[in-house]
Structure formats: C-alpha cells, structure tokens
Design a protein around this motif. Structure first.
Motif, short mmCIF file in Angstrom:
data_model
loop_
_atom_site.label_atom_id
_atom_site.label_comp_id
_atom_site.label_asym_id
_atom_site.label_seq_id
_atom_site.Cartn_x
_atom_site.Cartn_y
_atom_site.Cartn_z
N GLU A 45 47.55 -24.91 -22.39
CA GLU A 45 46.61 -25.06 -21.07
C GLU A 45 47.70 -25.42 -19.88
OE1 GLU A 45 43.25 -28.39 -19.79
OE2 GLU A 45 44.00 -27.93 -21.74
N ILE A 46 47.40 -24.93 -18.57
CA ILE A 46 48.41 -25.40 -17.55
C ILE A 46 47.24 -26.08 -16.61
CG2 ILE A 46 49.57 -24.66 -15.66
CD1 ILE A 46 50.73 -22.44 -17.63
N ARG A 47 47.61 -27.04 -16.14
CA ARG A 47 46.73 -27.93 -14.98
C ARG A 47 47.51 -28.02 -13.80
NH1 ARG A 47 43.97 -32.78 -18.46
NH2 ARG A 47 43.38 -31.48 -20.13
N LEU A 48 47.06 -28.03 -12.96
CA LEU A 48 47.55 -28.13 -11.33
C LEU A 48 46.80 -28.87 -10.37
CD1 LEU A 48 49.89 -27.61 -9.24
CD2 LEU A 48 48.64 -25.66 -8.46
N ALA A 49 47.29 -30.22 -9.85
CA ALA A 49 46.34 -31.04 -9.16
C ALA A 49 47.49 -32.26 -8.37
CB ALA A 49 45.12 -31.79 -9.78
N ILE A 96 48.41 -35.62 -10.59
CA ILE A 96 48.20 -34.97 -12.07
C ILE A 96 48.43 -36.23 -12.80
CG2 ILE A 96 50.22 -33.78 -12.45
CD1 ILE A 96 46.70 -32.61 -13.28
N THR A 131 45.94 -38.40 -14.81
CA THR A 131 44.97 -37.79 -15.93
C THR A 131 45.78 -37.77 -17.14
OG1 THR A 131 45.69 -35.47 -15.47
CG2 THR A 131 43.92 -36.44 -14.07
N ALA A 150 44.14 -37.10 -21.05
CA ALA A 150 44.66 -36.12 -21.85
C ALA A 150 45.18 -36.51 -23.32
CB ALA A 150 45.69 -35.08 -21.03
#
Length: 167
Positions: free
Chosen positions: A10-14, A17, A20, A24
């Motif tokens: 899973e890849i998240r971008l924000a 970050i 979070t 997680a």
C-alpha cells in the motif's frame, strides 16, 4: 512470453504523512515499533514527533539513527539489535534508512546476522517483522524494492534480495 509481478505494498501520499504513522502501526497490531531514521532527520525533531504520534496510539517507540551515508554492516547489525523484540520496523528517510530498516526487520525476526542473507546465501525468513516505509527522497525506490544494499566487512557492496517478503 511469460512474466510475473511482485506484490506492491500500500502506498500513501499526503502532507504531514508522518502524523498518520501511529495509527498505521496500531492498525498492524504493533505494541512496540523500532524507528530507523536518518540521523539528520532525527536531529530536526522528526523522530521525536513520530515517537509522540506512536505513543498517542499506545505504541512504544525505539529510535535507531546512528548512521549516515551508505549502509554499512555495522549499521544493519546495530539496527537489527535495536529492532529485536519489536513488532514493527518503521523506516524514514532516504534509501539508506529504508534498506537498513528492511534488513533489520528480517534479522530481528530470525536472529540471524545480515551476512547470513548476503548475496542470497540463505533465504530470508518467511515472517519478517512488519514494516512501514516512509521515503523522504525520490529516486531510490527502496520503499517498494525487494533488493537492499549495504557495505560488507571488506567495504564491498553486498545485496540482500527478498522477493515479496521484504518490501
């Protein structure tokens, strides 16, 4: 022609970050996490902010930041010791931090020395510690790569490759 693809995590971008990471880690069931973070980033206070975020979620943080530049055998050994007893390893930084974190996740789970796995001498453990990778640079791809590089005892670059178990 045949080909296969490997699992992409899973890849998240924000923005922000790092705020979070605690949630997680908790979602992965971690009670204790080892944060492997570039020394420079640790000095900016980022390690402390991530540790606080983990604590807010009930996750105890250990911080390993005693490295700079390319990963060396001493770094991966020390990170592996730091990660022993953790449920999760979090890598934050450039490719070096992420490679050290991924190797530590394997060695802490198995109790084996990094040299045991160098140049595919032995298969990686089937159940390494869980991992969260947070790249702060673009270009290395270490957050999704199954290959990790470090300098061995003679200073020569060695690799550890782990198929889908490392990323």
């Amino acid at each position: 022609m045949a080909f296969s693809t490997s699992f992409i995590p899973e890849i998240r971008l924000a923005d922000n970050i790092h705020t979070t990471i605690g949630a997680a880690a908790k979602a992965q069931g971690a009670a204790t996490a080892t944060l492997v973070i570039d020394g420079f980033l640790a000095q900016t206070g980022l390690a402390g902010r991530i540790a606080d975020n983990l604590a807010q979620e009930g996750v105890t943080a250990r911080v390993f930041s005693e490295f700079a530049g390319e990963p060396k055998l001493a770094h991966v050994r020390a990170a592996s010791v730091a990660a022993t007893g953790s449920d999760l390893v979090i890598g934050v930084g450039g490719g070096s931090a992420l490679d050290i974190a991924k190797i530590a996740a394997c060695c802490a789970a198995s109790g084996a020395d990094p040299m045991h796995y160098a140049l595919a001498a032995n298969p990686l453990p089937k159940t390494p510690l869980k991992k969260i990778m947070v790249p702060t640079t673009a270009g290395t791809g270490s957050e999704t790569s199954a290959t990790n590089i470090f300098a061995g005892p003679e200073g020569k670059k060695l690799w550890i490759w782990g198929g889908g178990n490392q990323g």
